[in-house]
Enzyme design. Structure first.
Site, PDB file in Angstrom:
ATOM      1  NE  ARG A   1      -4.015  -1.857   2.412  1.00  0.00           N
ATOM      2  CZ  ARG A   1      -4.165  -3.168   2.269  1.00  0.00           C
ATOM      3  NH1 ARG A   1      -3.105  -3.941   2.165  1.00  0.00           N
ATOM      4  NH2 ARG A   1      -5.369  -3.710   2.231  1.00  0.00           N
TER       5      ARG A   1
ATOM      6  NE  ARG B   1      -5.459 -15.230  -5.420  1.00  0.00           N
ATOM      7  CZ  ARG B   1      -4.828 -14.573  -4.458  1.00  0.00           C
ATOM      8  NH1 ARG B   1      -3.512 -14.486  -4.466  1.00  0.00           N
ATOM      9  NH2 ARG B   1      -5.504 -14.013  -3.493  1.00  0.00           N
TER      10      ARG B   1
ATOM     11  CB  SER C   1     -11.166 -10.100  -2.896  1.00  0.00           C
ATOM     12  OG  SER C   1      -9.981  -9.403  -2.576  1.00  0.00           O
TER      13      SER C   1
ATOM     14  CG  ASP D   1      -4.185 -13.929   4.603  1.00  0.00           C
ATOM     15  OD1 ASP D   1      -5.001 -14.467   3.841  1.00  0.00           O
ATOM     16  OD2 ASP D   1      -3.503 -12.944   4.290  1.00  0.00           O
TER      17      ASP D   1
ATOM     18  CE  LYS E   1      -7.934 -15.360   0.862  1.00  0.00           C
ATOM     19  NZ  LYS E   1      -8.014 -13.902   0.644  1.00  0.00           N
TER      20      LYS E   1
HETATM   21  O1  LIG Z   1      -5.467  -6.263   1.432  1.00  0.00           O
HETATM   22  C1  LIG Z   1      -4.635  -7.095   1.794  1.00  0.00           C
HETATM   23  O2  LIG Z   1      -3.472  -6.777   2.111  1.00  0.00           O
HETATM   24  C2  LIG Z   1      -5.051  -8.513   1.878  1.00  0.00           C
HETATM   25  C3  LIG Z   1      -6.380  -8.845   1.928  1.00  0.00           C
HETATM   26  C4  LIG Z   1      -6.868 -10.227   2.097  1.00  0.00           C
HETATM   27  O3  LIG Z   1      -7.424 -10.651   0.862  1.00  0.00           O
HETATM   28  P1  LIG Z   1      -9.030 -10.711   0.590  1.00  0.00           P
HETATM   29  O4  LIG Z   1      -9.579  -9.361   0.781  1.00  0.00           O
HETATM   30  O5  LIG Z   1      -9.075 -11.175  -0.828  1.00  0.00           O
HETATM   31  O6  LIG Z   1      -9.590 -11.721   1.554  1.00  0.00           O
HETATM   32  C5  LIG Z   1      -5.750 -11.183   2.487  1.00  0.00           C
HETATM   33  O7  LIG Z   1      -6.170 -12.507   2.327  1.00  0.00           O
HETATM   34  C6  LIG Z   1      -4.500 -10.934   1.678  1.00  0.00           C
HETATM   35  O8  LIG Z   1      -3.473 -11.813   2.025  1.00  0.00           O
HETATM   36  C7  LIG Z   1      -3.992  -9.546   1.929  1.00  0.00           C
HETATM   37  C1  LIG Z   2      -3.765 -14.490  -0.195  1.00  0.00           C
HETATM   38  C2  LIG Z   2      -2.638 -13.857   0.095  1.00  0.00           C
HETATM   39  O1  LIG Z   2      -2.112 -12.784  -0.570  1.00  0.00           O
HETATM   40  P1  LIG Z   2      -2.557 -12.152  -1.963  1.00  0.00           P
HETATM   41  O2  LIG Z   2      -4.047 -12.243  -2.072  1.00  0.00           O
HETATM   42  O3  LIG Z   2      -2.091 -10.724  -1.922  1.00  0.00           O
HETATM   43  O4  LIG Z   2      -1.868 -12.929  -3.045  1.00  0.00           O
HETATM   44  C3  LIG Z   2      -1.848 -14.274   1.277  1.00  0.00           C
HETATM   45  O5  LIG Z   2      -0.861 -13.575   1.573  1.00  0.00           O
HETATM   46  O6  LIG Z   2      -2.160 -15.279   1.928  1.00  0.00           O
END
Ligand SMILES: O=C(O)C1=C[C@@H](OP(=O)(O)O)[C@@H](O)[C@H](O)C1
Ligand SMILES: C=C(OP(=O)(O)O)C(=O)O
EC number: 2.5.1.19
Length: 425
Positions: free
Chosen positions: A25, A117, A160, A301, A328
């Site tokens: 970010r 994905r 997501s 996660d 994921k």
């Molecule tokens: O915004 C982020 O940094 C993340 C959001 C989550 O994804 P989702 O919003 O798809 O669940 C998480 O699973 C991912 O590892 C990191």
């Molecule tokens: C799902 C994950 O990350 P991303 O969605 O950013 O690939 C993760 O870190 O477990």
């Protein structure tokens, strides 16, 4: 690479690895902030490196000195028509709307599991913002042509939160008098992290809970010096290691963090582990553990470390939110079930719930499915097992936590690489 993990006594003190969620970010905000941003305590996981590459490809200069990254931006001026996001879901979903601010055609692509994905959200939403978008039947690569014109829209947040993070970041650079309404947002607190970092870079977003985000007037990202906070998602593995096999102190973790995975402390507490906070240091110590109930819908996660914990709890643990694991790096519900079964742990999945029956971990060879969190969960579970666990494709950890094996060894984890057979012998 294969790594063998055996029963260990865990004892140590570790500085938590930098959060890849925060680092990526900050890189996006730095690209949008004209001038020089300094990122301290920078992360160098594969996902962070992919995001650095994206920022560079979109026109910023990125300089690395030790743990510090300097990003100098003059706005979005792509150096390449192809933007590569590695295997990072957040990177693709956050930078696509940001890249769409550019007037011209770009291809956004990636590799490995990222190519499987879902990205159909963008095909549905970007055209409503003046951006043409084509995907490969809902999957990457994406072909987009901006410029994105912020407008009031309603989006679906159920798959997501990362798409919303991308829209918020992009709107922050250009919107005046627009709002984003969101239905059924999941992983919702990740959006707090997004808004927090936008705020640090000078962009404020009005909000009504997790339903409405508003941009009343045009704002500008300002370059700044930003320190990446410790990663609760990675720390969760070491904290579970302590709860099942000894004691660990983790430094540089914020108790007030916006990262949803700080909820690991609640699960550890409910399971019966000892937890002590001292400023930004959290100590977790082993104690008799019992099965617990936990809703991980908004912190998906945490499933892998929670399963490692539950495997060592007396009785049944119930985890809610399995449906969030479908897309994921692997289909994580199924992967956890498959790999923990090899180690002697019974996991049932029923609808959105996972039931884990605590037991004894026995010797096995497990496969990470190229999923970093599966490699780390199986390794941690092995620390309090009765036999040796071989983790295949153990380098998967590099996606989020390249220091993992070194940290595990530093706190007393008995690990050794399997030597590849020599061609001379
Ligand atoms: O915004 C982020 O940094 C993340 C959001 C989550 O994804 P989702 O919003 O798809 O669940 C998480 O699973 C991912 O590892 C990191
Ligand atoms: C799902 C994950 O990350 P991303 O969605 O950013 O690939 C993760 O870190 O477990």
């Amino acid at each position: 690479m294969e790594i063998v993990v055996s029963s260990s006594i865990i004892d140590g003190d570790i500085k938590a690895n930098p959060s890849k969620s925060a680092m990526q970010r900050a890189l996006a905000a730095a690209l949008l902030a004209e001038g020089k941003t300094v990122i301290r305590n920078a992360g160098f996981s594969d996902d962070c490196r992919a995001a650095m590459g994206v920022v560079q490809a979109l026109g910023a200069d990125v300089l690395v000195h030790d743990q510090l990254v300097e990003v100098t931006s003059r706005g979005i001026h792509p150096r390449s028509a192809v933007i590569h996001c590695g295997e990072a879901g957040l990177c693709m979903r956050m930078f696509t709307p940001v890249a769409a601010l550019y007037e011209g055609e770009l291809t956004i692509t990636g590799e490995g599991s990222l190519l499987k994905r879902p990205m159909h959200f963008f095909e549905e939403v970007l055209p409503r913002l003046g951006v043409s978008c084509e995907t490969n039947q809902g999957l990457p690569p994406l072909r987009i042509r901006g410029p994105l014109q912020p407008a009031s829209i309603t989006v679906d947040g159920s798959l997501s939160s990362q798409f919303l993070t991308g829209l918020l970041m992009a709107f922050g650079a250009k919107a005046s008098d627009a709002e984003i309404r969101v239905q059924d947002l999941k992983s919702r607190e990740y959006v707090d992290l997004t808004l927090q970092i936008m705020d640090i870079f000078g962009v404020k977003v009005g909000r009504e809970g997790y339903q409405k985000f508003s941009f009343a007037r045009k704002q500008t990202y300002r370059p700044t010096t930003y320190t990446v906070e410790g990663d609760w998602s990675g720390a969760a593995f070491l904290l579970v290691a302590a709860a099942i096999a000894g004691k660990v102190t983790l430094r540089h973790l914020s108790r007030q963090s916006a990262q949803p995975d700080r909820a690991i402390t609640q699960a550890l507490y409910d399971a019966g582990a000892f937890l002590i906070w001292d400023d930004d240091r959290l100590t977790v110590q082993r104690h008799e553990l019992r099965g617990f109930d936990f809703d991980a819908t908004d912190c998906p996660d945490l499933f892998p470390p929670l399963v490692a914990l539950a495997a060592h709890c007396r009785g049944i643990t119930r985890l809610k939110g399995v449906n969030r694991l479908l897309h994921k790096e692997s289909n994580r519900g199924k992967t956890l079930q498959e790999e923990f079964r090899k180690m002697g742990i019974d996991i049932q999945i029923s609808g959105d719930e996972m039931l884990i029956k605590g037991g004894k971990i026995k010797s096995a060879s497990v496969f990470s499915h190229h999923d970093h969190r599966i490699a780390m969960a199986t390794a941690v579970a092995a620390l309090a097992g009765t036999g040796e666990i071989t983790v295949q494709h153990a380098e998967a950890v590099n996606k989020s936590y390249p220091e993992f094996w070194q940290h595990l060894s530093q706190i007393g984890g008995k690990i050794r690489p399997v030597q590849a057979p020599s061609i001379l012998s």
